[in-house]
Structure formats: C-alpha cells, structure tokens
Design a protein around this motif. Structure first.
Motif, mmCIF file in Angstrom:
data_model
loop_
_atom_site.group_PDB
_atom_site.id
_atom_site.type_symbol
_atom_site.label_atom_id
_atom_site.label_comp_id
_atom_site.label_asym_id
_atom_site.label_seq_id
_atom_site.Cartn_x
_atom_site.Cartn_y
_atom_site.Cartn_z
ATOM 1 N N SER A 123 1.367 -1.051 -0.301
ATOM 2 C CA SER A 123 0.201 -0.156 -0.239
ATOM 3 C C SER A 123 0.641 1.409 0.231
ATOM 4 C CB SER A 123 -1.080 -0.395 1.817
ATOM 5 O OG SER A 123 -0.587 0.430 2.056
ATOM 6 N N GLN A 124 -0.131 2.201 -0.513
ATOM 7 C CA GLN A 124 1.275 4.193 -0.375
ATOM 8 C C GLN A 124 1.695 3.958 0.491
ATOM 9 O OE1 GLN A 124 -2.453 3.909 -1.367
ATOM 10 N NE2 GLN A 124 -1.498 2.647 -3.579
ATOM 11 N N THR A 125 2.343 5.074 0.687
ATOM 12 C CA THR A 125 2.660 6.051 2.078
ATOM 13 C C THR A 125 3.431 6.468 1.831
ATOM 14 O OG1 THR A 125 3.625 3.186 3.817
ATOM 15 C CG2 THR A 125 4.240 5.629 4.128
ATOM 16 N N ILE A 126 2.801 7.785 2.532
ATOM 17 C CA ILE A 126 3.304 9.409 2.466
ATOM 18 C C ILE A 126 3.590 10.222 4.096
ATOM 19 C CG2 ILE A 126 2.426 11.961 2.023
ATOM 20 C CD1 ILE A 126 -0.482 10.769 0.551
ATOM 21 N N HIS A 127 5.044 10.526 3.354
ATOM 22 C CA HIS A 127 5.675 10.759 4.650
ATOM 23 C C HIS A 127 6.174 12.775 4.120
ATOM 24 C CE1 HIS A 127 7.574 6.940 5.843
ATOM 25 N NE2 HIS A 127 7.431 6.858 3.991
ATOM 26 N N GLN A 128 5.104 13.466 4.736
ATOM 27 C CA GLN A 128 5.168 15.101 4.892
ATOM 28 C C GLN A 128 6.431 14.848 5.640
ATOM 29 O OE1 GLN A 128 0.966 15.433 4.257
ATOM 30 N NE2 GLN A 128 2.019 17.513 4.191
ATOM 31 N N TRP A 129 7.262 16.548 5.866
ATOM 32 C CA TRP A 129 8.329 17.132 6.565
ATOM 33 C C TRP A 129 8.446 18.394 6.106
ATOM 34 C CZ3 TRP A 129 10.193 13.113 3.296
ATOM 35 C CH2 TRP A 129 10.993 13.112 2.693
ATOM 36 N N PRO A 130 8.769 19.345 7.097
ATOM 37 C CA PRO A 130 9.229 18.632 8.708
ATOM 38 C C PRO A 130 7.081 18.881 9.350
ATOM 39 C CG PRO A 130 8.811 21.286 8.207
ATOM 40 C CD PRO A 130 9.051 20.502 7.023
ATOM 41 N N ALA A 131 7.491 17.841 9.980
ATOM 42 C CA ALA A 131 5.617 18.185 10.967
ATOM 43 C C ALA A 131 5.078 19.229 11.341
ATOM 44 C CB ALA A 131 5.941 17.061 12.191
ATOM 45 N N THR A 132 6.678 19.878 12.043
ATOM 46 C CA THR A 132 5.734 21.310 12.659
ATOM 47 C C THR A 132 6.685 22.533 12.828
ATOM 48 O OG1 THR A 132 4.562 20.039 15.144
ATOM 49 C CG2 THR A 132 5.360 22.638 14.633
ATOM 50 N N LEU A 133 6.446 23.147 12.377
ATOM 51 C CA LEU A 133 7.591 24.743 11.293
ATOM 52 C C LEU A 133 6.404 25.872 11.957
ATOM 53 C CD1 LEU A 133 10.488 24.855 9.969
ATOM 54 C CD2 LEU A 133 8.127 24.817 8.041
ATOM 55 N N VAL A 134 7.924 26.094 12.292
ATOM 56 C CA VAL A 134 7.200 27.898 13.033
ATOM 57 C C VAL A 134 7.956 29.160 12.387
ATOM 58 C CG1 VAL A 134 7.268 29.321 14.820
ATOM 59 C CG2 VAL A 134 6.123 27.363 15.193
ATOM 60 N N GLN A 135 7.743 29.556 11.374
ATOM 61 C CA GLN A 135 8.879 30.972 10.795
ATOM 62 C C GLN A 135 8.361 32.078 10.904
ATOM 63 O OE1 GLN A 135 11.102 29.058 9.674
ATOM 64 N NE2 GLN A 135 10.805 29.335 7.611
ATOM 65 N N PRO A 136 9.226 32.873 10.947
ATOM 66 C CA PRO A 136 9.019 35.017 10.536
ATOM 67 C C PRO A 136 8.171 34.584 9.421
ATOM 68 C CG PRO A 136 11.527 34.312 10.437
ATOM 69 C CD PRO A 136 11.055 32.870 10.844
ATOM 70 N N VAL A 137 7.398 35.821 9.394
ATOM 71 C CA VAL A 137 7.247 36.399 8.283
ATOM 72 C C VAL A 137 8.157 36.688 7.293
ATOM 73 C CG1 VAL A 137 5.456 38.546 7.085
ATOM 74 C CG2 VAL A 137 4.937 37.169 9.296
ATOM 75 N N GLY A 138 7.976 37.048 6.152
ATOM 76 C CA GLY A 138 8.701 37.412 5.188
ATOM 77 C C GLY A 138 10.008 36.216 4.685
ATOM 78 N N SER A 139 10.042 34.695 5.732
ATOM 79 C CA SER A 139 10.968 34.473 5.027
ATOM 80 C C SER A 139 10.872 33.265 4.310
ATOM 81 C CB SER A 139 11.123 33.031 6.532
ATOM 82 O OG SER A 139 9.998 32.710 7.123
ATOM 83 N N PRO A 140 11.511 31.840 3.983
ATOM 84 C CA PRO A 140 11.147 31.730 3.367
ATOM 85 C C PRO A 140 11.102 29.863 2.975
ATOM 86 C CG PRO A 140 13.842 31.034 2.682
ATOM 87 C CD PRO A 140 12.929 32.293 4.368
ATOM 88 N N LEU A 141 10.344 29.213 2.999
ATOM 89 C CA LEU A 141 8.958 27.868 3.014
ATOM 90 C C LEU A 141 9.922 26.733 2.035
ATOM 91 C CD1 LEU A 141 7.301 26.300 4.864
ATOM 92 C CD2 LEU A 141 5.880 26.820 2.917
ATOM 93 N N SER A 142 9.728 25.375 2.668
ATOM 94 C CA SER A 142 10.004 24.738 1.729
ATOM 95 C C SER A 142 9.315 23.936 2.314
ATOM 96 C CB SER A 142 11.190 24.030 1.357
ATOM 97 O OG SER A 142 11.237 22.886 -0.039
ATOM 98 N N LEU A 143 8.065 22.492 2.121
ATOM 99 C CA LEU A 143 7.755 21.331 3.033
ATOM 100 C C LEU A 143 7.634 20.409 1.690
ATOM 101 C CD1 LEU A 143 4.333 22.810 4.123
ATOM 102 C CD2 LEU A 143 6.443 22.463 5.542
ATOM 103 N N GLU A 144 8.245 19.116 2.093
ATOM 104 C CA GLU A 144 8.362 17.888 1.264
ATOM 105 C C GLU A 144 7.695 16.975 1.442
ATOM 106 O OE1 GLU A 144 12.314 17.705 0.416
ATOM 107 O OE2 GLU A 144 12.430 15.712 -0.742
ATOM 108 N N CYS A 145 6.866 16.315 0.257
ATOM 109 C CA CYS A 145 5.836 15.342 0.802
ATOM 110 C C CYS A 145 7.198 14.265 -0.064
ATOM 111 C CB CYS A 145 4.610 15.197 0.544
ATOM 112 S SG CYS A 145 3.866 14.102 -0.165
ATOM 113 N N THR A 146 6.750 12.912 -0.191
ATOM 114 C CA THR A 146 7.650 11.990 -0.386
ATOM 115 C C THR A 146 6.680 10.793 -0.576
ATOM 116 O OG1 THR A 146 9.036 11.452 1.131
ATOM 117 C CG2 THR A 146 9.835 12.681 -0.501
ATOM 118 N N VAL A 147 6.206 9.531 -1.485
ATOM 119 C CA VAL A 147 5.446 9.355 -1.597
ATOM 120 C C VAL A 147 6.267 8.105 -1.433
ATOM 121 C CG1 VAL A 147 3.818 8.257 -3.537
ATOM 122 C CG2 VAL A 147 3.771 10.192 -2.784
ATOM 123 N N GLU A 148 5.653 6.610 -1.260
ATOM 124 C CA GLU A 148 6.612 5.381 -1.102
ATOM 125 C C GLU A 148 5.219 4.033 -1.984
ATOM 126 O OE1 GLU A 148 7.786 3.837 2.282
ATOM 127 O OE2 GLU A 148 9.536 5.185 2.653
ATOM 128 N N GLY A 149 5.595 3.047 -2.840
ATOM 129 C CA GLY A 149 4.569 2.501 -2.933
ATOM 130 C C GLY A 149 3.744 2.199 -3.888
#
Lengths: 112, 113
Positions: free
Chosen positions: A1-27
C-alpha cells in the motif's frame, strides 16, 4: 500500500522568510499528487495538483508554489511567507483508477 | 463546479447515543462521495465511499452512510457512538476529470461520557 511522508511535521517561521515543505511517496509509481491547506474553521482547500513530473496545476492564486522534481516527490514552497499562510498542509495522492485520496500526516506551519 | 455543504459545524452527543452527520453536495453528474475523519493534529482517514450500486454503504469503525440522489445528500450515521469517535468529519465529492476532491467545511464531533 502507499505511504506518504511529510516533513517537517511542525514549522514556525517569521513573516517574509522562505518555505519548503516536502512530501515523498512510497509504494506506488506515477501517482497524482495534491497539496491541500487546512486553515482554522475553513475546511480543506486544494492548492496544487500534479499528474506527473514537472506538471503542476494551481487552484488558487497565492504566494505559494509547488514543484515535482521526481515522480514521488512533491514540494510546496514560498519565497516570502505571509501571516495568512499559517495552517495545516496536507499532501495526498491518488493512483490510477482508484479514485480514492490517501493523505499524509500533515505539516503544521505557523507564521509569526 | 461541485460543492459540498455540511450544515453542522459542531455536534455534541453522549457516548452510546446514535449519530447522524449531514452532508449535501452539488455535482453535475453521478457523484463519487466520501467521508473522512481527522483526529486532532493528524491527517485524514477514509471512513467510507460511494461510487455506485447499493445506496447504503458500510465503512470502518461501525459507520455507514446513505446516498439519496433526490435530496443530494450523503449523511453519515453510527448507531452507538464511542468516546474515541470524537474528531472532525469531512464529506467530499470527487471531480473524476482530475481526481480532485472538494471538501465540506467539516463537522466537529464531541462525545460526552
């Protein structure tokens, strides 16, 4: 079956900063991939979906972008975060012919 | 465009009581309908789905839902609620052209002992 991994699980960022959320899939291979955002009291909003490498469709105008550099990798980005970008971001997939969306555990973003 | 309405933002029931969560949809063709559940801080888990056939569908955790075309509804039911059912519930309709789900606003279920 398929599995989805997301990270980071929690993120606190200041206004104006960059963002990168990653999602990877298995199966599975060649899934359709989706980014949803869940803001408080607003349900789930589809942000982007992708039917293949390099193919991104945007559902709503915003300062976020998405990329799919590999078949099983889906990235959500921003160059400058806004307070309104705070929320719970969910990656999801469907596989060909299945018509059922499977979700990852989510990434909670707080912009201060 | 498709849409989903969940009229009840918050429902409170006592443990052991029956439950019905309402969902109304708008979709031009035969709908593919879903109910998902979300525990706090978690992703969404599929409870059940309706694609075709028997209009009463059974799901996990003792839940069932009934598709009523004449009312454009897909209400979720459970005969006896357990404290562990406390969560947020989302109804959704699928756009089969792109595999995109449109969700309702969700219903938060609180269960009193």
């Amino acid at each position: 079956s398929q599995t989805i991994h997301q990270w980071p699980a929690t993120l606190v960022q200041p206004v104006g900063s960059p963002l990168s959320l990653e999602c990877t899939v298995e199966g599975t291979s060649n899934p359709n991939l989706y980014w949803y955002r869940q803001a408080a009291g607003r349900g789930l909003q589809l942000l982007f979906y992708s039917v293949g490498i390099g193919q991104i469709s945007s559902e709503v105008p915003q300062n976020l972008s998405a990329s799919r550099p590999q078949d099983r990798q889906f990235i959500l980005s921003s160059k400058k975060l806004l307070l309104s970008d705070s929320g719970f971001y969910l990656c999801a997939l469907t596989v060909s012919g299945a018509n059922v969306l499977t979700f990852g555990a989510g990434s909670r973003l707080t912009v201060l | 465009a498709q849409s989903v309405t969940q009229p009840d933002i918050h429902i409170t029931v006592s443990e052991g009581a029956s439950l019905e969560l309402r969902c109304n949809y708008s979709y031009g063709a035969t709908p593919y309908l879903f109910w998902y559940v979300q525990s706090p801080g978690q992703g969404l888990q599929l409870l059940l789905k309706y694609f075709s056939g028997d209009t009463l569908v059974q799901g996990i955790k003792g839940f069932e839902a009934e598709f009523k075309r004449s009312q454009s509804s897909f209400n979720l039911r459970k005969p006896s609620v357990h404290w562990s059912d406390a969560a947020e519930y989302f109804c959704a309709v699928l756009d089969t052209s792109y595999g995109k789900l449109t969700f309702g606003q969700g219903t938060i279920l609180t269960v009193h002992p």
